[in-house]
Design a protein around this motif. Structure first.
Motif, short mmCIF file in Angstrom:
data_model
loop_
_atom_site.label_atom_id
_atom_site.label_comp_id
_atom_site.label_asym_id
_atom_site.label_seq_id
_atom_site.Cartn_x
_atom_site.Cartn_y
_atom_site.Cartn_z
N MET A 120 -25.56 53.73 -26.02
CA MET A 120 -26.85 54.17 -25.48
C MET A 120 -27.47 55.17 -26.45
O MET A 120 -26.77 55.98 -27.04
N GLU B 166 -32.72 50.99 -27.51
CA GLU B 166 -32.34 51.86 -26.40
C GLU B 166 -30.86 51.72 -26.03
O GLU B 166 -30.18 52.70 -25.81
N MET B 167 -30.40 50.47 -25.97
CA MET B 167 -29.05 50.22 -25.46
C MET B 167 -28.05 49.86 -26.56
O MET B 167 -26.85 49.87 -26.32
N PHE C 46 -23.56 59.96 -24.63
CA PHE C 46 -24.54 58.88 -24.76
C PHE C 46 -24.13 57.90 -25.87
O PHE C 46 -24.13 56.69 -25.68
N HIS D 257 -23.55 49.47 -23.51
CA HIS D 257 -24.18 48.70 -22.44
C HIS D 257 -23.83 47.21 -22.56
O HIS D 257 -23.74 46.69 -23.67
N LYS E 290 -37.19 54.52 -17.55
CA LYS E 290 -36.32 53.52 -18.20
C LYS E 290 -35.00 53.30 -17.47
O LYS E 290 -34.16 52.53 -17.95
N TRP F 126 -31.63 50.46 -17.86
CA TRP F 126 -30.22 50.83 -18.05
C TRP F 126 -29.36 50.16 -16.98
O TRP F 126 -28.21 49.81 -17.22
N PRO G 195 -27.69 44.70 -16.34
CA PRO G 195 -26.65 44.33 -17.31
C PRO G 195 -27.12 43.26 -18.28
O PRO G 195 -26.50 43.06 -19.32
#
Lengths: 314, 259
Positions: free
Chosen positions: A1, A236-237, A298, A303, B132, B136, B139
């Motif tokens: 993340m 972002e992930m 983080f 993810h 956001k 998150w 999945p």
């Protein structure tokens, strides 16, 4: 993340602020803190200031900060909304406590009752912050039972280290407080080691095989990306931190966040003459160490969406 | 409210669950669904699907459909090298309109919601604060943040097509379904066991993505059919030699070209 600095700053600053507020609200009206208007005003101001600046930082992180007021409506289902409600509600007893204890110097029923309410509010707010992360099922490094105790203990620890530095500044240090700081640092350090051991040893249930459902044919390998440039999901992930850096940063977080403040507090306890510089050093080290610890929280979180982009584990 | 809706069954008693069935056996990975989706939706319910620097050095933009490609059964020999039994599978991915998705319940404002009447998961762009968190909580990576509007965007199951009385009835399907040249995408009511899509799932052994997360996706995927055995090993085939009865010009051309 992706480790967004606004969120790292929010969780660490507000965490320390609520930890300090918790201790002041319980110890102040009980008459265990120095009988000094200046101390009460500075310490309460620091606690509420850290909380306010942290919350402001989390609002700036939003795509539409002007709509932030809407974020309290869905408290029935959303931990983020619960956190917003808890934070706002806590300001009410905190304001009464600040006026009665810090400004008017009272230790009576009003200060005591508002102090207890403030302490409960502080713990609930930090717990809600932790649950925002712990409730996210796609992120194995967050969705586990280590996250909540870590957030609560680290909040109490950072608050206690700050309080101890303030006490020594006012030449009001007491061995009981040094001992309390030692206990909280030790417990927090153990909780963090437990967390790191957990994410290092227990694998996530999701794999490329479950993500694609193609496991019946055998092992699944990522062959071709849907797009040539990184998109929102990857930015972002898909943040990845090299294993080498992860090991080094953990060492820095351990040293600054736990080992150094632990040794400094032992020194303050054993050598009262060095207590002031030692407790200030502890506060400085903890501030840096916990920011790195939170950055890692983080950066080390992976993810499940990355399984669709070539990750072999999450 | 971002609490999940309580069941609201149709007149015949079944709970409507609109969704897609995606056939991994027939998908050829042409990306037409992604393009048609982008084209329709950039003017649709959740418009615009912003592109940043579309012709620049690092183009970035919001898409509701992404087509990944995987190789399954790697240990049985690589399909890439031209032999072996592993399978190259094109894998279109869009919102699965889950029955119990956390992307809805984590929303602090009520912007993210699931419709009671048909199960479609949508975002109210006027309520979204751009935190956001829903992206998150997904999945599957179904939600993409639009940095230009500061709000979250996602597949609407073409809600502005499937109920659109201005379109011919045959066109009241999502753009990705309409455009697919090999009919790898099917749209229908997965809550109705007698629907075409439900029968496809039953006949072909349709499955869920990441069932371990527990969101109960409505969209199902159909597995690739078993591969046929390749009868001849290519490397042992005889070299091609020119037949003897070529005319003079052809023999001369063959000799020149063979040097």
């Amino acid at each position: 993340m992706h480790p967004a600095f606004s969120i790292i700053f929010f969780t660490t600053a507000a965490g320390a602020g609520y930890g300090l507020l918790l201790l002041l609200a319980l110890l102040g009206p009980a008459g265990l803190l120095p009988d000094s208007r200046a101390f009460a005003v500075v310490s309460t101001g620091l606690a509420l200031g850290l909380v306010a600046v942290g919350l402001l930082s989390s609002v700036i992180h939003l795509g539409h900060p002007e709509r932030a007021w809407r974020a309290v409506s869905q408290w029935k289902s959303s931990w983020l909304a619960r956190e917003g409600v808890a934070a706002l509600v806590t300001f009410l007893p905190a304001a009464i406590f600040a006026v009665s204890w810090a400004l008017l110097g009272r230790t009576g029923a009003v200060a005591g009752a508002s102090g207890i309410a403030t302490a409960i509010g502080a713990v609930v707010t930090v717990a809600c912050t932790a649950m925002i992360y712990a409730s996210l099922k796609p992120i194995h490094q967050w969705h586990n039972s280590w996250v909540l105790p870590n957030y609560l203990l680290l909040s109490a620890m950072t608050g206690a280290v700050l309080l101890n530095a303030l006490l020594h500044l006012w030449r009001a240090g007491r061995p009981e407080f040094d001992a309390l700081v030692l206990v909280l640092i030790a417990l927090s350090g153990l909780a963090k080691e437990g967390y790191w051991t957990f994410i290092g040893t227990i694998p996530a249930a999701s794999t490329p095989e479950t993500a694609t459902g193609l496991g019946r044919w055998g092992r699944v390998r990522f062959l071709e990306s849907p797009h040539s440039e990184p998109n929102y999901l990857l930015k972002e992930m898909g943040f990845a931190i090299g294993r080498k850096h992860s090991v080094r940063l953990r060492l820095i977080a351990r040293t600054l966040g736990f080992t150094l403040p632990l040794l400094a507090t032992v020194l303050a306890l054993g050598l009262p003459a060095a207590a002031l510089p030692a407790s200030l050093l502890a506060a400085l080290a903890v501030a840096l160490g916990i920011i790195i610890e939170r950055w890692l929280f983080f950066a080390e979180a992976r993810h499940t969406v990355t399984l669709y982009y070539g990750a072999t584990t999450v | 409210m971002t609490s999940l809706p309580t069941a609201s069954p149709a007149a015949d008693g079944h709970q409507k669950k609109l969704g897609l069935v995606i056939d991994l056996d027939t998908c050829v990975g042409c990306h037409a669904c992604a393009v048609a989706c982008k084209e329709w939706n950039t003017g649709g319910h959740m418009a615009p699907l912003t592109d940043l620097e579309p012709y620049g050095r690092a183009p970035d933009g919001v898409w509701f459909n992404r087509i990944h490609t995987f190789e399954a059964g790697v240990e049985s020999g690589s399909a890439v090298a031209g032999c072996g039994a592993s399978r190259t599978t094109h894998f279109p991915k869009s919102c699965l309109h889950c029955e119990t998705p956390d992307c809805v319940t984590v929303c602090p404002t009520g912007a993210s919601y699931k419709r009671a009447e048909d199960g479609i998961v949508l975002v109210d762009e006027d309520l979204c604060i751009g935190c956001k968190l829903c992206s998150w909580a997904c999945p599957y990576g179904a939600r993409e943040f639009d940095t230009d509007t500061g709000t979250m965007k996602k597949c609407t199951l073409c809600i502005d097509r499937i109920y659109n009385k201005n379109l011919e009835e045959v066109d009241r399907v999502p753009a990705c379904v309409m455009v697919c040249p090999v009919s790898a995408r099917h749209f229908g009511d997965l809550g109705d066991p007698s629907s075409n899509v439900s029968r496809l799932v039953a006949d072909r052994g349709g499955f869920d993505l990441m069932p371990e997360i527990g969101y109960k996706p409505v969209n199902k995927y159909l597995p690739p059919r078993p591969a046929r055995a390749v009868p001849v090993a290519i490397s042992t085939a005889p070299a091609v030699s020119p037949p003897a009865n070529l005319n003079l010009l052809a023999r001369w051309a063959d000799r020149v070209l063979s040097r």
